[in-house]
Design an enzyme around this catalytic site. Structure first.
Site, mmCIF file in Angstrom:
data_model
loop_
_atom_site.group_PDB
_atom_site.id
_atom_site.type_symbol
_atom_site.label_atom_id
_atom_site.label_comp_id
_atom_site.label_asym_id
_atom_site.label_seq_id
_atom_site.Cartn_x
_atom_site.Cartn_y
_atom_site.Cartn_z
ATOM 1 N N ARG A 117 23.467 -41.490 -91.891
ATOM 2 C CA ARG A 117 22.817 -42.643 -91.224
ATOM 3 C C ARG A 117 23.615 -43.929 -91.337
ATOM 4 O O ARG A 117 23.090 -45.014 -91.142
ATOM 5 C CB ARG A 117 21.404 -42.879 -91.744
ATOM 6 C CG ARG A 117 20.457 -41.756 -91.427
ATOM 7 C CD ARG A 117 19.057 -42.265 -91.158
ATOM 8 N NE ARG A 117 18.197 -41.146 -90.808
ATOM 9 C CZ ARG A 117 17.560 -40.397 -91.707
ATOM 10 N NH1 ARG A 117 17.670 -40.651 -92.989
ATOM 11 N NH2 ARG A 117 16.806 -39.404 -91.294
ATOM 12 N N LYS A 139 30.611 -52.071 -80.814
ATOM 13 C CA LYS A 139 30.355 -50.866 -80.007
ATOM 14 C C LYS A 139 31.228 -49.739 -80.531
ATOM 15 O O LYS A 139 32.411 -49.936 -80.780
ATOM 16 C CB LYS A 139 30.727 -51.114 -78.539
ATOM 17 C CG LYS A 139 29.631 -51.722 -77.701
ATOM 18 C CD LYS A 139 30.045 -51.748 -76.228
ATOM 19 C CE LYS A 139 29.006 -52.434 -75.378
ATOM 20 N NZ LYS A 139 29.464 -52.603 -73.988
ATOM 21 N N GLU A 181 42.315 -56.650 -70.754
ATOM 22 C CA GLU A 181 41.060 -57.147 -71.350
ATOM 23 C C GLU A 181 41.139 -58.660 -71.584
ATOM 24 O O GLU A 181 40.131 -59.359 -71.491
ATOM 25 C CB GLU A 181 40.750 -56.413 -72.662
ATOM 26 C CG GLU A 181 40.491 -54.915 -72.525
ATOM 27 C CD GLU A 181 39.126 -54.573 -71.895
ATOM 28 O OE1 GLU A 181 38.331 -55.480 -71.597
ATOM 29 O OE2 GLU A 181 38.880 -53.360 -71.693
ATOM 30 N N LYS A 219 35.063 -63.137 -76.492
ATOM 31 C CA LYS A 219 34.228 -61.936 -76.651
ATOM 32 C C LYS A 219 33.158 -62.162 -77.720
ATOM 33 O O LYS A 219 31.978 -61.819 -77.520
ATOM 34 C CB LYS A 219 35.090 -60.711 -77.001
ATOM 35 C CG LYS A 219 34.227 -59.495 -77.281
ATOM 36 C CD LYS A 219 34.886 -58.178 -77.101
ATOM 37 C CE LYS A 219 33.853 -57.073 -77.333
ATOM 38 N NZ LYS A 219 34.358 -55.741 -77.141
ATOM 39 N N GLU A 229 23.694 -55.891 -75.560
ATOM 40 C CA GLU A 229 23.928 -55.787 -74.109
ATOM 41 C C GLU A 229 22.634 -55.669 -73.299
ATOM 42 O O GLU A 229 22.473 -54.792 -72.448
ATOM 43 C CB GLU A 229 24.869 -54.610 -73.792
ATOM 44 C CG GLU A 229 25.513 -54.769 -72.416
ATOM 45 C CD GLU A 229 26.608 -53.760 -72.138
ATOM 46 O OE1 GLU A 229 27.602 -53.735 -72.863
ATOM 47 O OE2 GLU A 229 26.432 -52.998 -71.163
ATOM 48 N N ARG A 233 25.927 -59.758 -72.107
ATOM 49 C CA ARG A 233 27.094 -58.985 -72.555
ATOM 50 C C ARG A 233 27.668 -58.105 -71.438
ATOM 51 O O ARG A 233 28.830 -57.709 -71.485
ATOM 52 C CB ARG A 233 26.737 -58.146 -73.789
ATOM 53 C CG ARG A 233 27.945 -57.422 -74.352
ATOM 54 C CD ARG A 233 27.701 -56.777 -75.688
ATOM 55 N NE ARG A 233 28.909 -56.090 -76.114
ATOM 56 C CZ ARG A 233 29.158 -55.701 -77.351
ATOM 57 N NH1 ARG A 233 28.281 -55.934 -78.294
ATOM 58 N NH2 ARG A 233 30.272 -55.075 -77.641
ATOM 59 N N ASN A 237 31.899 -56.334 -69.037
ATOM 60 C CA ASN A 237 32.200 -55.114 -68.290
ATOM 61 C C ASN A 237 32.745 -55.383 -66.895
ATOM 62 O O ASN A 237 32.904 -54.458 -66.098
ATOM 63 C CB ASN A 237 30.954 -54.249 -68.208
ATOM 64 C CG ASN A 237 31.151 -52.955 -68.955
ATOM 65 O OD1 ASN A 237 31.346 -51.926 -68.329
ATOM 66 N ND2 ASN A 237 31.137 -52.997 -70.268
ATOM 67 N N HIS A 240 35.067 -52.965 -65.159
ATOM 68 C CA HIS A 240 34.920 -51.679 -65.857
ATOM 69 C C HIS A 240 34.087 -50.648 -65.099
ATOM 70 O O HIS A 240 34.197 -49.458 -65.384
ATOM 71 C CB HIS A 240 34.298 -51.893 -67.240
ATOM 72 C CG HIS A 240 35.264 -52.456 -68.240
ATOM 73 N ND1 HIS A 240 35.842 -53.701 -68.102
ATOM 74 C CD2 HIS A 240 35.765 -51.945 -69.408
ATOM 75 C CE1 HIS A 240 36.644 -53.927 -69.142
ATOM 76 N NE2 HIS A 240 36.614 -52.874 -69.943
ATOM 77 N N HIS A 244 36.211 -47.606 -65.418
ATOM 78 C CA HIS A 244 35.804 -46.390 -66.148
ATOM 79 C C HIS A 244 35.775 -45.177 -65.223
ATOM 80 O O HIS A 244 36.149 -44.070 -65.626
ATOM 81 C CB HIS A 244 34.414 -46.574 -66.782
ATOM 82 C CG HIS A 244 34.456 -47.298 -68.091
ATOM 83 N ND1 HIS A 244 33.382 -48.001 -68.582
ATOM 84 C CD2 HIS A 244 35.426 -47.415 -69.038
ATOM 85 C CE1 HIS A 244 33.703 -48.533 -69.756
ATOM 86 N NE2 HIS A 244 34.930 -48.192 -70.052
ATOM 87 N N HIS A 259 43.342 -47.088 -70.230
ATOM 88 C CA HIS A 259 42.146 -47.900 -70.029
ATOM 89 C C HIS A 259 42.522 -49.236 -69.378
ATOM 90 O O HIS A 259 41.884 -49.673 -68.410
ATOM 91 C CB HIS A 259 41.464 -48.135 -71.374
ATOM 92 C CG HIS A 259 40.228 -48.975 -71.280
ATOM 93 N ND1 HIS A 259 39.075 -48.531 -70.681
ATOM 94 C CD2 HIS A 259 39.983 -50.255 -71.674
ATOM 95 C CE1 HIS A 259 38.152 -49.493 -70.723
ATOM 96 N NE2 HIS A 259 38.686 -50.550 -71.315
HETATM 97 N N1 GLY Z 1 34.085 -53.682 -74.038
HETATM 98 C C1 GLY Z 1 32.915 -54.312 -73.586
HETATM 99 C C2 GLY Z 1 31.979 -54.685 -74.674
HETATM 100 O O1 GLY Z 1 32.341 -54.620 -75.834
HETATM 101 O O2 GLY Z 1 30.863 -55.046 -74.409
#
Ligand code: GLY
Length: 356
Positions: A117, A139, A181, A219, A229, A233, A237, A240, A244, A259
């Site tokens: 956990r 993330k 990025e 960021k 998010e 947030r 993206n 992306h 993606h 990426h």
């Molecule tokens: N890479 C996008 C984020 O961390 O929200």
């Protein structure tokens, strides 16, 4: 977003020579615990020695090595790491150090977040992409069923150490990978920063600490306002949704696209959509186009429908609608913008013409 007011230090992020950070002190606090270091074949070869010989307490660490491939962000590899930790008797208070690029920090963060956990982990990103994006913001994730980052958690690293020394031996394409990025962060939040980035023509020489720090600041400020998010947030993206999908498309056809390169194309196509839908000024679109085409040699498939299909799995989607983050101006981004197939097709085909 205006001036950045938040400090990345409050996220446990330290920028500078690893030797001058709190890393030694943190290791000391784990002197009665087990420590594992997760590496890929590249960081095992080029970076691990520096850690083991330079920091007390790491010479007896459990070393875990995985292939240096995006394919390592996979459930089977997670099982391998979890088994290694379990067989070596790791408890929930022991420590995992993730030493590598975005693949390692995403994968290691994910494993640490589910082991018993959640066990503490430290991120030592060694690529520009991981420094400015993957290793920060809590993330974690792995790929699943051929789709990017479909499984993951929000889990905070105990500390993240950003040391530019790791970048010196990286090939140019890796610098471009991370630069996408940085460009994105400027586009969504800071027009003045964008103007600085437009002047960069030699990444290795001109990408100094203050550029990296600014990208991280942007960021962190967004993540501070919306850690899980739920809204804001999603602007991180930008580029992306399509990025993606392109990454998954090429990944499945065994011709991997990095990426950063996928995000660069995503930025181009999503800027084209921003022009149509949110009135991004044409001269700003032209600036974006120029910067992307100057810094990236791009590949794009003709098959817009295949990309559209892959976009259906984007985590920002809702009620069967594709939702993107789009620019109204450089420095100003709106999330939850519904985009339909016709709008996507038109923008995608224009980008195909530009790139070919
Ligand atoms: N890479 C996008 C984020 O961390 O929200």
């Amino acid at each position: 977003m205006g001036e950045v007011s938040f400090s990345y230090q409050q996220f446990g992020i330290e920028i500078g020579h690893l030797e001058s950070t709190s890393f030694s002190g943190i290791l000391q606090s784990y002197s009665n615990s087990k420590i594992a270091i997760l590496t890929d074949e590249n960081t095992h070869k080029h970076c691990l020695d520096f850690l083991i010989t330079g920091f007390q307490g790491l010479n007896s660490a459990e070393i875990i090595v995985v292939p240096a491939l995006e394919e390592s962000k996979d459930l089977d590899i997670c099982v391998y790491i979890l088994e290694t930790l379990s067989e070596a008797g790791f408890g929930r208070k022991d420590l995992l150090i993730n030493l590598g690029g975005g693949m390692i920090t995403d994968l290691g963060g994910f494993v640490a977040s589910i082991y018993k956990r959640g066990m503490p982990f430290i991120q030592i990103p060694t690529s520009l992409l991981a420094m400015v994006d993957a290793s920060i913001g809590s993330k974690t994730g792995i790929n699943f069923m051929g789709l990017k980052n479909q499984l993951g958690t929000f889990s905070s690293a105990r500390n993240t150490y950003i040391d530019k020394k790791w970048l010196q031996t990286l090939p140019t394409c890796q610098w471009n990978n991370g630069f996408a990025e940085i460009l994105k962060n400027a586009l969504i939040a800071d027009e003045k920063f964008w103007t600085t980035l437009m002047e960069i023509s030699n990444l290795k020489e001109q990408l100094n600490d203050s550029v990296i720090q600014k990208a991280i600041d942007i960021k962190c400020e967004i993540v501070r306002q919306d850690p899980k998010e739920l809204g804001l947030r999603k602007i991180l993206n930008f580029g992306h949704t399509i990025g993606h999908a392109l990454e998954s498309y090429y990944f499945n056809s065994k011709m991997p696209l990095s990426h950063g390169h996928a995000v660069a194309i995503g930025i181009l196509v999503e800027s084209e959509i921003s022009l149509i839908k949110l009135g991004l000024p044409k001269f700003e679109f032209e600036q974006i186009k120029k910067v992307i085409l100057k810094n990236y040699s791009l590949q794009i498939p003709d098959d817009y429908l295949a990309i559209w299909q892959l976009m259906q799995h984007d985590k920002k989607n809702d009620l069967g609608k594709v939702k993107m983050s789009l620019l109204s101006r450089i420095g100003s981004c709106a999330f939850d913008q519904i985009v339909d197939l016709e709008e996507f097709k038109m923008a995608f085909e224009k980008s195909v013409e530009l790139i070919r």
